[in-house]
Design a protein around this motif. Structure first.
Motif, PDB file in Angstrom:
ATOM      1  N   HIS A   1       0.866  -1.190   0.000  1.00  0.00           N
ATOM      2  CA  HIS A   1       0.000   0.000   0.000  1.00  0.00           C
ATOM      3  C   HIS A   1       0.900   1.236   0.000  1.00  0.00           C
ATOM      4  O   HIS A   1       2.129   1.101   0.094  1.00  0.00           O
TER       5      HIS A   1
ATOM      6  N   GLY B   1      -9.991   3.970   2.246  1.00  0.00           N
ATOM      7  CA  GLY B   1      -9.812   3.578   3.644  1.00  0.00           C
ATOM      8  C   GLY B   1      -9.269   4.789   4.364  1.00  0.00           C
ATOM      9  O   GLY B   1      -8.513   5.568   3.784  1.00  0.00           O
ATOM     10  N   ALA B   2      -9.658   4.978   5.611  1.00  0.00           N
ATOM     11  CA  ALA B   2      -9.208   6.190   6.306  1.00  0.00           C
ATOM     12  C   ALA B   2      -9.296   6.008   7.816  1.00  0.00           C
ATOM     13  O   ALA B   2      -9.828   5.011   8.306  1.00  0.00           O
TER      14      ALA B   2
ATOM     15  N   ALA C   1      -5.392  10.040   8.238  1.00  0.00           N
ATOM     16  CA  ALA C   1      -4.789   9.510   7.005  1.00  0.00           C
ATOM     17  C   ALA C   1      -5.885   8.859   6.177  1.00  0.00           C
ATOM     18  O   ALA C   1      -6.907   8.431   6.712  1.00  0.00           O
ATOM     19  N   PHE C   2      -5.661   8.811   4.886  1.00  0.00           N
ATOM     20  CA  PHE C   2      -6.595   8.103   4.009  1.00  0.00           C
ATOM     21  C   PHE C   2      -5.830   7.510   2.820  1.00  0.00           C
ATOM     22  O   PHE C   2      -4.758   7.997   2.451  1.00  0.00           O
ATOM     23  N   GLY C   3      -6.374   6.425   2.302  1.00  0.00           N
ATOM     24  CA  GLY C   3      -5.763   5.814   1.122  1.00  0.00           C
ATOM     25  C   GLY C   3      -6.870   5.497   0.137  1.00  0.00           C
ATOM     26  O   GLY C   3      -7.892   4.925   0.526  1.00  0.00           O
TER      27      GLY C   3
ATOM     28  N   GLN D   1      -2.524   3.501  -5.669  1.00  0.00           N
ATOM     29  CA  GLN D   1      -3.187   4.164  -4.550  1.00  0.00           C
ATOM     30  C   GLN D   1      -2.709   5.604  -4.425  1.00  0.00           C
ATOM     31  O   GLN D   1      -1.630   5.964  -4.905  1.00  0.00           O
TER      32      GLN D   1
ATOM     33  N   SER E   1       0.745   3.463   2.292  1.00  0.00           N
ATOM     34  CA  SER E   1       0.844   3.953   3.676  1.00  0.00           C
ATOM     35  C   SER E   1       2.281   4.100   4.214  1.00  0.00           C
ATOM     36  O   SER E   1       2.510   4.953   5.071  1.00  0.00           O
TER      37      SER E   1
ATOM     38  N   ARG F   1       0.132  -6.704  -4.691  1.00  0.00           N
ATOM     39  CA  ARG F   1      -0.353  -7.815  -3.861  1.00  0.00           C
ATOM     40  C   ARG F   1      -0.564  -9.021  -4.760  1.00  0.00           C
ATOM     41  O   ARG F   1      -1.070  -8.863  -5.878  1.00  0.00           O
TER      42      ARG F   1
ATOM     43  N   PHE G   1      -2.998   0.855  11.619  1.00  0.00           N
ATOM     44  CA  PHE G   1      -2.294   2.151  11.747  1.00  0.00           C
ATOM     45  C   PHE G   1      -3.224   3.327  11.980  1.00  0.00           C
ATOM     46  O   PHE G   1      -2.776   4.468  12.069  1.00  0.00           O
TER      47      PHE G   1
ATOM     48  N   GLU H   1      -2.211   8.167  -1.178  1.00  0.00           N
ATOM     49  CA  GLU H   1      -2.198   8.256   0.280  1.00  0.00           C
ATOM     50  C   GLU H   1      -2.287   9.725   0.671  1.00  0.00           C
ATOM     51  O   GLU H   1      -1.675  10.576   0.027  1.00  0.00           O
TER      52      GLU H   1
ATOM     53  N   PHE I   1      -7.981  -0.860  10.601  1.00  0.00           N
ATOM     54  CA  PHE I   1      -6.628  -0.826  10.059  1.00  0.00           C
ATOM     55  C   PHE I   1      -5.690  -0.718  11.262  1.00  0.00           C
ATOM     56  O   PHE I   1      -6.016   0.000  12.214  1.00  0.00           O
TER      57      PHE I   1
HETATM   58  N1  PHE Z   1      -3.458   1.383   3.421  1.00  0.00           N
HETATM   59  C1  PHE Z   1      -4.858   1.031   3.500  1.00  0.00           C
HETATM   60  C2  PHE Z   1      -5.167  -0.007   2.421  1.00  0.00           C
HETATM   61  O1  PHE Z   1      -4.355  -0.230   1.541  1.00  0.00           O
HETATM   62  C3  PHE Z   1      -5.751   2.250   3.265  1.00  0.00           C
HETATM   63  C4  PHE Z   1      -5.621   3.260   4.352  1.00  0.00           C
HETATM   64  C5  PHE Z   1      -4.746   4.311   4.235  1.00  0.00           C
HETATM   65  C6  PHE Z   1      -6.373   3.143   5.493  1.00  0.00           C
HETATM   66  C7  PHE Z   1      -4.655   5.281   5.234  1.00  0.00           C
HETATM   67  C8  PHE Z   1      -6.302   4.086   6.499  1.00  0.00           C
HETATM   68  C9  PHE Z   1      -5.438   5.135   6.346  1.00  0.00           C
HETATM   69  O2  PHE Z   1      -6.211  -0.621   2.416  1.00  0.00           O
END
Ligand code: PHE
Length: 340
Positions: free
Chosen positions: A170, A285-286, A308-310, A210, A172, A196, A252, A212, A250
């Motif tokens: 990811h 995702g966040a 954070a968000f992805g 992605q 992240s 993946r 993190f 981020e 998640f």
């Molecule tokens: N890294 C997570 C994923 O790949 C997405 C995410 C990013 C979630 C940042 C929360 C914060 O699914």
């Protein structure tokens, strides 16, 4: 004989003018200049003329012959040119043809989407940072608070290069790099490839993209996260778009959420694209950055907080352009690409 020559001359020219094929030109040539041709006969008959007449008639006959020969050549050249023209028209591929305008290429739809997303976040005050696709296990998992037994760390879920190195799963790990390199406060986005070992189907590919996002500052709350994502979704997809925040996990972030967006196709009414739910699922995702992650990067969680968000760029591009098969994005088929 003078009259005969004149008639022959006129008839031959008239026939030539009507000739539309090279074969016709050739048969006209034979008719007059062949072994038994009319002109040949006349020239042969010269010997029978009287001494006075012979030079005059000879000169006239030569004149007519030259004229006819020239006319024959000209008609032949013209028809040959025409034949090539027709051939060129009939053939699909003509490598000698250059007058077509050259079609300019453009950015791949995925890169267009990526740039559009980045530009939107730049307008919202974010800085774009870039990072490596080959990442340390430390940045990809450990510093992101992923427990050693987390299933995503499994050998079958991740491409390992060696024990300590992998293809990032990811974007992240860019949170870790940004916090360690830039410190707090910060507001960054970072996009790129992630990997993946998924089997390929309409919506899965072992390589995807992605973006981020990370904001760390004093007093940052979940309300800031929700508002930021809402503004972004409406800016990107349109004012009428709604978001739905579902609780998620998640390692993190805490709390964590997955975000759904109104289905682009039916605008929420329910259709076959969204399985009659009215929502496009799992675009984002966040969550609020876990205090352990801040600590791992030398940032005091009692002073700073962050969100954070992805988001999946491929999914977003597919939703935006109505692309049903992710493989089209990576096939590089010009018939597909030129539509964007
Ligand atoms: N890294 C997570 C994923 O790949 C997405 C995410 C990013 C979630 C940042 C929360 C914060 O699914």
């Amino acid at each position: 004989m003078r009259e005969q020559l004149q008639n022959l001359h006129d008839q031959a020219l008239e026939a030539l003018e009507k000739a539309n094929h090279l074969e016709e030109v050739e048969s006209i040539r034979l008719k007059y200049f062949g072994k038994k041709g009319e002109m040949t006969q006349i020239l042969r008959g010269m010997g029978k003329l009287s001494k006075e007449e012979r030079p005059k008639m000879g000169a006239l006959a030569n004149e007519v012959r030259e004229k006819l020969e020239k006319a024959l050549e000209e008609r032949k050249a013209l028809l040959e040119e025409k034949k090539i023209d027709l051939q060129m028209e009939a053939e699909d591929l003509d490598v000698t043809l250059t007058k077509e305008t050259i079609r300019l290429g453009h950015r791949h739809p995925l890169l267009q989407t990526m740039e559009e997303l980045e530009n939107l976040f730049i307008e919202m005050g974010f800085t774009v940072v870039d990072g490596p696709e080959i990442e340390s296990v430390e940045n990809n998992f450990d510093a992101l608070n992923s427990p050693k037994d987390h299933p995503s760390r499994d050998l079958s879920d991740t491409f390992y290069i060696d024990e300590d190195t992998l293809l990032r799963t990811h974007t992240s790990p860019m949170q870790i790099r940004a916090m360690k390199n830039l410190g707090a406060p910060l507001r960054i986005v970072s996009s790129g490839r992630v990997f993946r070992p998924d089997d390929v189907d309409d919506t899965h590919s072992p390589m995807f993209h992605q973006l981020e996002g990370l904001v760390v500052d004093k007093g940052v709350t979940m309300a800031n996260l929700i508002e930021t994502l809402n503004v972004f979704i409406k800016e990107f997809f349109g004012e009428e778009m709604q978001t739905r925040f579902r609780p998620h996990y998640f390692p993190f972030t805490e709390p964590s959420t997955e975000v759904d967006v109104t289905c682009m196709k039916c605008k929420g009414a329910g259709c076959e694209v969204c399985n009659y739910t009215g929502w496009s699922l799992e675009l984002l995702g966040a969550g609020m950055v876990h205090p352990n992650v801040l600590k791992n990067c030398g940032i005091d969680p009692d002073v700073y907080s962050g969100f954070a968000f992805g988001l999946g760029i491929d999914r977003i591009a597919m939703v935006k352009y109505g692309i049903k098969d992710i493989r089209l994005l990576f096939g590089n088929d010009d018939r597909f690409l030129r539509q964007f």
